[in-house]
Design an enzyme around this catalytic site. Structure first.
Site, PDB file in Angstrom:
ATOM      1  N   HIS A  49      -1.691   1.799   7.389  1.00  0.00           N
ATOM      2  CA  HIS A  49      -2.149   1.621   6.010  1.00  0.00           C
ATOM      3  C   HIS A  49      -1.997   2.945   5.266  1.00  0.00           C
ATOM      4  O   HIS A  49      -2.291   4.015   5.809  1.00  0.00           O
ATOM      5  CB  HIS A  49      -3.603   1.164   5.997  1.00  0.00           C
ATOM      6  CG  HIS A  49      -4.140   0.916   4.630  1.00  0.00           C
ATOM      7  ND1 HIS A  49      -3.593  -0.023   3.765  1.00  0.00           N
ATOM      8  CD2 HIS A  49      -5.172   1.497   3.948  1.00  0.00           C
ATOM      9  CE1 HIS A  49      -4.273  -0.024   2.630  1.00  0.00           C
ATOM     10  NE2 HIS A  49      -5.230   0.888   2.710  1.00  0.00           N
ATOM     11  N   CYS A  77       0.830  -1.208   0.000  1.00  0.00           N
ATOM     12  CA  CYS A  77       0.000   0.000   0.000  1.00  0.00           C
ATOM     13  C   CYS A  77       0.863   1.256   0.000  1.00  0.00           C
ATOM     14  O   CYS A  77       0.472   2.285  -0.550  1.00  0.00           O
ATOM     15  CB  CYS A  77      -0.962  -0.001   1.174  1.00  0.00           C
ATOM     16  SG  CYS A  77      -0.185  -0.094   2.797  1.00  0.00           S
TER      17      CYS A  77
END
Length: 877
Positions: free
Chosen positions: A833, A289
């Protein structure tokens, strides 16, 4: 390439128990075959080695190699030990299981490095005969031939009949038939599928469909490529341009949910944007990510989109030794073209990730990384791969003297452009003025340097209360605790300054900060830039007060050991207690007599004296609180600390007396002690540690209560936690903090040409020239030797009309910017994230890019405390 050096993984908790037991770190040489065991009876012998905590439940039960739990960190969850050490430990302690690992080479050209492959490639093997699935662990550096041998062994088939397909996303993308390539070169990914078919299998294989329900095409979609065709396009073969076409059989799925096929893009052709182009997501290929977030910001930079959608083949620099032979630029350009021509179809950037791992091994594997660090590498790598300067000229730096700033800046920029000329320089590079001033001779050095992005600190106004106990390192007073208020996100320099004000530190005096743990010095806080967040509320911090500076002086540390009869009866053999004392030794080669003299002096404030006329000083929690100004008329036989005016006289006469106490020389780990005498020769480097034994004799001479009950940094008594509002700072405050003059750190000293020595100069930055695309990196992460921290401060940044005119030194023109992309980080360190917000300029609309998921987002919702990297483009009225 795989090196034969073998290592084994071991659970960290067992390893730490073993270290405590043997009283030392990992042994370098175990050839003598003798088990190293501690003589300290208080430390329990560790049991059998148990690696069960770091392997998946149930793995390895069927004779297969055990699988490691994902996301383990070296030094936190496991340690690597040489095979020879592992075998000795198993011989002594038994247990297991054994987790062997090999060292592999990573990177290419001058970027190659060797690392232990902790996580081998894990592939899901699907047998076309019965759709059964099995798991294979194999090194990513293994050859295709080794993979065939492993597969044939597992499925018990003949090598000549086996055919293996790259079955990524359960699509037959290519047949694996080149035995000279490694699995890494074939871009096989962790946990992906591979398909086994038998060449003489007359029965049709079960129908395989993709996620949309379409039948999968059984054709190779990735023809062999030369290095110049990183992700496809026309291929140079034997010096001649060749091409190919994709012939999909009826029923194939060219519009499936994911794309990893070669779309025929290359640097030689132009690509037209499709409707709704730029709205394709990127598949997460195992903690990628961070890469997806950075890539989405770059592929939505208008100038880069325009550049890479055109023919840029003439600008690829394959000869630049600082570049990646043009391969990184080709891989990035191919990926950008796919994202802008695939509509809303998500793309799996396997080829790009493979090139990234090849040229930047630090980003290989499947651990989380920093999107800004990747961004910095990509911008620099793209610049070098697209540098129009094929032969960089040598340019000698001038020694400027009195010329106008404009003249110096212009020549510095011309010199920079003479060696660095690319689309990245055209679009992303600016220039700032750097002013260094020597603190000794006031020599001023001015340079004008290019920048690709600006890393801005996050200033904070939130404070914390800290209690620190000050000891006199020269024995001139009793210890005193001080409670002060400092910036929560400040550093040790801020703490020293606040503490110096509280204790009325005089000119020429200095403080040495230290953390005490288990009655020993755990660490010295000598780095003034050590962040205060590394100091927890439950820690115990002391400061030693000295005359003069302590840099380079030899330290004497005194640790206290209770050898009283009462403690011996309790069974506490040699128990440490109290707070260590530190003093400086002025002699570079001190003798035992010098050590005793220094110890006598620093202990002198604690010496008892029975006198009805001496001043009685109050104590609170074992420390001096405040003198009450009264005299004691009856001491009832109790001895109080002696009058400080007596110290020097007694010290001068002590050299001819019998030693009033016994000192023992110890090592850095306090694992051994040997008696020290006046004539002892001391050869212990720059930090000498001695143990002071407190028997009944010493307890009568000195009051040890002043060394006890060291308070914690924060007293939680009566404290009720209350929710505080989130701190908010403006982007302008961050920029002003970046431009504020500050001294260089001790590890970043400047060589003064006038003094001919390295000096801790002051540095001042000023913006001189701004680029068309301005990138701000918000420094949310701080790292030190002892702690990693993330700031969740909300930064209020303008979306429109960011005016930086007043910060520019060059001219009075207007410099306004518009925000067009943001890299976000949610969560804490060691995980979290990454996502991205990006604006489609043609639509004038913002979108959220969360790996494969792409969705519209309101402009009012893009300001969050997760904003990490901001992308602005210059407004052109």
């Amino acid at each position: 390439m795989i090196r034969v050096h073998c290592y084994c993984l071991r659970d960290l908790m067992w390893f730490l128990k073993w270290e405590r037991y043997v009283g030392q770190g990992l042994v370098d040489n175990l050839d003598n075959g003798k088990s190293l065991e501690s003589q300290d009876l208080d430390v329990e012998r560790p049991g059998p080695i148990d690696n069960s905590d770091i392997i998946e439940n149930g793995s390895g039960n069927d004779g297969d190699e055990p699988e490691l739990v994902r996301m383990l960190l070296e030094g936190k969850d496991y340690v690597l030990v040489p095979k020879k050490v592992w075998e000795k430990l198993v011989q002594w302690y038994k247990g297991g299981p054994t987790l062997p690992r090999k060292m592999i080479s990573q990177g290419a050209f001058n970027k190659m490095q060797f690392n232990v492959e902790v996580y081998p490639l894990r592939l899901k093997l699907i047998d076309s005969r019965d759709d059964s699935e099995s798991t294979i662990q194999i090194s990513k550096k293994a050859s295709l031939q080794e993979l065939y041998e492993r597969v044939c062994s597992v499925r018990r088939v003949e090598r000549e009949k086996a055919s293996i397909w790259d079955y990524y996303n359960k699509q037959k993308s290519s047949q694996l038939s080149d035995s000279n390539q490694t699995l890494e070169e074939l871009h096989l990914q962790m946990d992906q599928e591979i398909l086994l078919e038998l060449k003489d299998d007359s029965s049709p294989s079960p129908s395989r469909k993709d996620s949309t329900g379409n039948e999968l095409a059984v054709v190779a979609l990735e023809p062999p490529r030369s290095p110049m065709s990183i992700a496809g396009g026309p291929v140079m073969s034997n010096g001649h341009l060749s091409s190919y076409s994709l012939n999909l059989r009826p029923g194939s799925a060219p519009n499936s949910s994911f794309k990893d096929m070669d779309d025929g893009f290359g640097a030689h052709t132009s690509v037209r944007r499709v409707e709704k182009g730029g709205l394709a997501g990127l598949q997460n290929m195992g903690n990628t990510c961070f890469m997806n977030s950075a890539l989405q910001c770059l592929v939505h930079t208008p100038q880069l989109v325009e550049y890479f959608l055109q023919d840029y083949s003439e600008e690829i620099n394959t000869q630049n030794p600082l570049g990646m032979h043009g391969e990184l630029a080709l891989a990035f350009g191919d990926l950008l073209r796919k994202l802008w021509s695939s509509g809303r179809t998500a793309v799996a950037p396997r080829v790009f990730k493979g090139k990234l791992a090849l040229f930047a091994p630090q980003f290989s594997g499947y651990n989380q990384h920093d999107s800004q660090e990747l961004l910095a590498f990509l911008l620099d790598g793209l610049h070098e791969d697209l540098n129009r300067v094929k032969q960089k000229p040598y340019i000698e730096m001038k020694d400027w003297g009195g010329e106008p700033d404009e003249e110096i800046a212009d020549e510095c920029w011309r010199n920079h452009k003479a060696r660095n000329d690319s689309v990245i320089v055209d679009v992303c590079q600016g220039q700032y003025k750097s002013t260094l001033v020597c603190p000794i001779c006031s020599k001023i050095s001015i340079t004008f340097d290019p920048f690709m992005y600006l890393s801005l600190p996050l200033p904070s106004t939130v404070t914390r209360s800290m209690t620190v106990t000050v000891f006199y390192g020269d024995g001139s007073g009793l210890p005193m605790p001080y409670t002060i208020s400092v910036l929560k996100h400040g550093n040790c320099r801020d703490l020293s300054q606040a503490l110096g004000t509280a204790c009325c530190l005089e000119g020429g005096e200095s403080l040495l900060l230290a953390e005490v743990f288990d009655h020993k010095i755990y660490r010295l806080l000598e780095n003034p830039f050590e962040p205060l967040v590394s100091i927890k509320d439950e820690d115990r911090i002391v400061a030693y007060r000295f005359s003069g500076k302590g840099a380079g002086r030899k330290k004497l540390e005194i640790i206290h050991q209770d050898k009283s009869a009462l403690e011996l009866l309790k069974g506490n053999v040699g128990k440490y207690f109290g707070t260590p004392l530190i003093t400086y030794m002025d002699d570079d080669s001190p003798s035992g007599a010098d050590i005793y003299s220094a110890a006598y002096k620093v202990l002198s404030p604690l010496k008892r004296a029975c006198s009805s006329t001496m001043a009685h000083s109050g104590k609170e929690n074992g420390f001096l609180s405040e003198a009450n100004g009264e005299t004691s008329s009856n001491c009832n036989g109790e001895c109080e600390p002696r009058d400080q005016s007596m110290g020097d006289t007694e010290l001068e006469d002590s050299s001819g007396l019998e030693l009033p106490f016994q000192l023992f020389l110890t090592d850095d780990r306090y694992s051994s002690c040997k008696p020290m005498f006046k004539d002892s020769v001391i050869n212990f480097g720059n930090h000498i540690k001695v143990v002071f034994e407190w028997t009944e004799k010493e307890q009568k001479l000195y009051d040890s209560s002043y060394l006890k009950d060291l308070p914690e940094v924060y007293n939680k008594t009566g404290y009720t936690a209350k929710k505080t509002r989130q701190e908010v700072v403006s982007l302008f405050s961050c920029l002003e903090a970046f431009l504020t003059e500050e001294p260089l750190g001790p590890d970043d000293m400047w060589y003064c040409p006038s003094c001919k020595e390295h000096r801790q100069a002051t540095k001042k930055l000023d913006l001189w020239m701004l680029p068309d695309v301005l990138v701000f990196h918000l420094k949310r992460f701080s790292y030190s030797r002892y702690l990693k921290n993330k700031l969740d401060t909300f930064v209020d940044f303008p979306i429109h009309n960011l005016d930086l005119s007043k910060y520019l030194k060059k001219d009075g023109q207007s410099h306004t910017y518009e925000l067009f992309a943001i890299s976000n980080h949610y969560g804490g360190l060691g995980g979290g994230h990454y996502t991205a917000f990006a604006k489609l300029i043609d639509e004038n609309r913002w979108y959220s890019f969360d790996d494969s998921r792409v969705s519209p987002v309101n402009e009012a919702d893009i300001k969050t405390s997760a904003a990490y990297v901001l992308f602005y483009k210059k407004s052109h009225d």
